[in-house]
Write a protein that holds these residues in place. Structure first.
Motif, short mmCIF file in Angstrom:
data_model
loop_
_atom_site.label_atom_id
_atom_site.label_comp_id
_atom_site.label_asym_id
_atom_site.label_seq_id
_atom_site.Cartn_x
_atom_site.Cartn_y
_atom_site.Cartn_z
N ASP A 59 0.86 -1.19 0.00
CA ASP A 59 0.00 0.00 0.00
C ASP A 59 0.89 1.24 0.00
O ASP A 59 2.01 1.20 0.50
N ASP A 60 0.38 2.33 -0.53
CA ASP A 60 1.15 3.58 -0.55
C ASP A 60 1.58 3.99 0.86
O ASP A 60 2.66 4.54 1.04
N THR A 61 0.73 3.73 1.84
CA THR A 61 1.05 4.10 3.22
C THR A 61 2.24 3.31 3.77
O THR A 61 2.88 3.74 4.72
N GLU A 62 2.56 2.18 3.15
CA GLU A 62 3.67 1.36 3.61
C GLU A 62 4.99 1.67 2.92
O GLU A 62 5.98 1.02 3.15
N LEU A 63 4.99 2.68 2.09
CA LEU A 63 6.21 3.04 1.39
C LEU A 63 7.05 4.02 2.21
O LEU A 63 7.93 4.69 1.68
N ASP A 64 6.80 4.05 3.49
CA ASP A 64 7.57 4.86 4.44
C ASP A 64 8.95 4.22 4.61
O ASP A 64 9.06 3.01 4.80
N LEU A 65 10.00 5.02 4.57
CA LEU A 65 11.36 4.50 4.68
C LEU A 65 11.59 3.69 5.95
O LEU A 65 12.43 2.80 5.98
N ARG A 66 10.86 3.99 7.02
CA ARG A 66 11.03 3.23 8.27
C ARG A 66 10.73 1.75 8.09
O ARG A 66 11.26 0.92 8.81
#
Length: 89
Positions: A59-66
């Protein structure tokens, strides 16, 4: 599929993308950006390869570098996408 199998598949992707060397001992908790020089373009390439390997899309929300700070974080992110039944096979 268990955590070790998932880790091995992800490590294989990192090796295929020439991020980590076959001969080196891999620290699963070390920063992939700092230690292995993964920049944003290489990270996108890795994400696409992982999605292809495991047959899903993040998901786009999971493309966080963390979620991609280290190999263990990548494994954890992949596990979130797999069915509970797949983990117990």
């Amino acid at each position: 599929m268990n955590r070790e199998e998932i880790s091995n598949r992800i490590l294989r992707i990192f090796k295929e993308k020439e991020i980590i060397d076959d001969c080196k001992t891999v620290d699963m908790d070390i920063s992939i950006q700092n230690e292995y020089g993964v920049d944003s373009a290489k990270l996108i390439e890795l994400i696409v390869a992982i999605e292809s390997e495991f047959d899903f899309e993040f998901d786009d929300t999971e493309l966080d570098l963390r979620n991609y700070e280290n190999i263990n974080a990548v494994v954890d992110t992949v596990i979130k996408h797999l069915d509970e039944s797949d983990l117990n096979k």
